[in-house]
Design a protein around this motif. Structure first.
Motif, mmCIF file in Angstrom:
data_model
loop_
_atom_site.group_PDB
_atom_site.id
_atom_site.type_symbol
_atom_site.label_atom_id
_atom_site.label_comp_id
_atom_site.label_asym_id
_atom_site.label_seq_id
_atom_site.Cartn_x
_atom_site.Cartn_y
_atom_site.Cartn_z
ATOM 1 N N ASP A 119 0.832 -1.212 0.000
ATOM 2 C CA ASP A 119 0.000 0.000 0.000
ATOM 3 C C ASP A 119 0.863 1.258 0.000
ATOM 4 O O ASP A 119 0.642 2.185 -0.781
ATOM 5 N N LEU A 120 1.814 1.275 0.929
ATOM 6 C CA LEU A 120 2.632 2.471 1.103
ATOM 7 C C LEU A 120 3.529 2.718 -0.099
ATOM 8 O O LEU A 120 3.749 3.868 -0.495
ATOM 9 N N TYR A 121 4.054 1.653 -0.683
ATOM 10 C CA TYR A 121 4.970 1.813 -1.803
ATOM 11 C C TYR A 121 4.242 2.248 -3.070
ATOM 12 O O TYR A 121 4.689 3.152 -3.780
ATOM 13 N N ARG A 122 3.113 1.606 -3.342
ATOM 14 C CA ARG A 122 2.427 1.856 -4.611
ATOM 15 C C ARG A 122 1.557 3.100 -4.587
ATOM 16 O O ARG A 122 1.428 3.785 -5.601
ATOM 17 N N ARG A 123 0.923 3.362 -3.426
ATOM 18 C CA ARG A 123 -0.053 4.442 -3.417
ATOM 19 C C ARG A 123 -0.059 5.185 -2.082
ATOM 20 O O ARG A 123 -0.988 5.039 -1.272
ATOM 21 N N PRO A 124 0.937 5.984 -1.816
ATOM 22 C CA PRO A 124 0.886 6.857 -0.641
ATOM 23 C C PRO A 124 -0.326 7.785 -0.748
ATOM 24 O O PRO A 124 -0.610 8.318 -1.820
ATOM 25 N N LEU A 125 -1.023 7.980 0.365
ATOM 26 C CA LEU A 125 -2.265 8.743 0.318
ATOM 27 C C LEU A 125 -2.062 10.255 0.344
ATOM 28 O O LEU A 125 -2.969 11.001 0.003
ATOM 29 N N HIS A 126 -0.884 10.690 0.778
ATOM 30 C CA HIS A 126 -0.613 12.128 0.883
ATOM 31 C C HIS A 126 0.754 12.442 0.285
ATOM 32 O O HIS A 126 1.636 11.582 0.228
ATOM 33 N N ALA A 127 0.936 13.680 -0.122
ATOM 34 C CA ALA A 127 2.181 14.074 -0.783
ATOM 35 C C ALA A 127 3.387 13.926 0.133
ATOM 36 O O ALA A 127 4.469 13.528 -0.315
ATOM 37 N N ASP A 128 3.233 14.248 1.427
ATOM 38 C CA ASP A 128 4.375 14.132 2.329
ATOM 39 C C ASP A 128 4.752 12.671 2.553
ATOM 40 O O ASP A 128 5.930 12.343 2.713
ATOM 41 N N VAL A 129 3.770 11.762 2.548
ATOM 42 C CA VAL A 129 4.064 10.336 2.652
ATOM 43 C C VAL A 129 4.776 9.866 1.383
ATOM 44 O O VAL A 129 5.739 9.104 1.442
#
Length: 356
Positions: A227-237
């Protein structure tokens, strides 16, 4: 082999907060950790991840909220009453004590009978593959072996939860890779939960079942490594997860999640809208995905290049002065003109103002 407490099902953080005067170091952190889960707390220095770990360990008291182990509230308990194992960045071994005495020290201080201490020390050293090193002093061991002694000491108390505070940061690159595999193996063997603090996204991605990204004391995203690698939910992430190229622009077309953004280049950049509210946006692209293309919309000049085995990674400056990070298979010279672009499906678009 499962060392963790038999009745342990879950750890629950319920609005966990910690203030230092007027500074809110942790802001209402809520999270449920299941038995057997490996959780990584990830974020830059000062984001609150070590504060969170110290609150869990009982080394810092909460300003608000609660911590529950199953139906038992534990944030009011002393550190030694919580029964957690702790692995520190600097190992914290006693240099004058043998490996066996280091591993059994916490048990001895807790008044555990000698025969039981011997059994648990034997078991812990076997888990970390240091059975033959028990008589040595820490100074006679390598860095990786010392870290395994620290892990053995933490698991000898048979904890429901193991807390690790950047345990690999003092090791060289080769040992870090080896110890990642060891930590994951030990975690699976124990059956307890692990909460692991790191600022290294590669460590978090390779070790964790779920990653909690913190920024300024707040949870920004919780998800699987995928999830985190493919689609961070926010620009800072996204920025923290390796999207080093953050290009400001204006949204000119949108059809569902498919968008086109005018960044002042020769052509519009196509990408996927993730967190877009208005027409001022930021385009996020990983260096590995920004590559030379014959029709690439970004015209730039190469300012640096380094070889990394699987290809070259470089920097380039576009006419507006922004520095970009890209990958290429060709050894481009400094000063060369290059046209860069990225696949639309790997280009993410966020509302402007979310980076930095």
């Amino acid at each position: 082999m499962a060392i963790a407490s038999a009745g342990f099902r879950e750890l629950r953080l319920d609005g966990m907060s910690r203030n230092f005067g007027a500074h809110n170091a942790l802001k209402e952190i809520s999270l449920t950790v299941q038995r057997g889960e490996f959780i990584a707390l990830l974020g830059p220095s000062g984001c609150g991840k070590s504060t969170a770990l110290n609150c869990l360990a009982g080394l810092l008291s909460l300003s608000d909220g609660a911590i529950w182990l199953d139906e038992k509230r534990i944030d009011t308990l002393k550190p030694e009453e919580r029964g957690f194992g702790m692995v520190f960045q600097n190992y914290a071994l006693f240099p004058h004590m043998s490996v066996r005495r280091n591993v059994g020290f916490g048990l001895q201080m807790s008044g555990v009978p000698k025969a039981e201490i011997e059994r648990r020390v034997d078991e812990a050293l076997n888990v970390v593959r240091l059975t033959s090193q028990g008589a040595k002093l820490p100074g006679q061991l390598s860095g990786g072996q010392q870290q395994r002694v620290a892990i053995a000491r933490a698991i000898a108390v048979e904890p429901p939860l193991v807390l690790m505070d950047e345990p690999l940061s003092n090791l060289d690159a080769k040992l870090r890779l080896e110890m990642r595999a060891e930590i994951r193996r030990i975690h699976r063997l124990l059956g307890s939960a692990t909460i692991y603090v790191t600022h290294d996204q590669d460590e978090a991605l390779s070790l964790a079942d779920r990653i909690v990204v913190l920024r300024d004391g707040e949870v920004r995203q919780i998800g699987t490594p995928q999830d985190l690698y493919r689609r961070p939910l926010h620009a800072d992430v996204a920025e923290f997860m390796g999207f080093r190229n953050a290009i400001q622009g204006r949204l000119v077309r949108r059809e569902g999640e498919e968008v086109e953004v005018d960044c002042g280049f020769a052509g519009a950049i196509r990408g996927q809208a993730v967190d877009v509210a208005g027409d001022r946006v930021v385009v996020a692209i990983r260096p590995a995905d920004l590559v030379p293309m014959a029709d690439g919309p970004i015209h730039a000049e190469v300012t640096g290049l380094e070889y990394r085995g699987e290809g070259y990674y470089g920097t380039a400056t576009e006419p507006g002065g922004a520095e970009l990070y890209f990958r290429t298979d060709a050894p481009l010279g400094v000063g060369a003109a290059v046209q860069l672009g990225a696949p639309a499906e790997r280009t993410l678009v966020y509302a402007a103002g979310g980076v930095g």
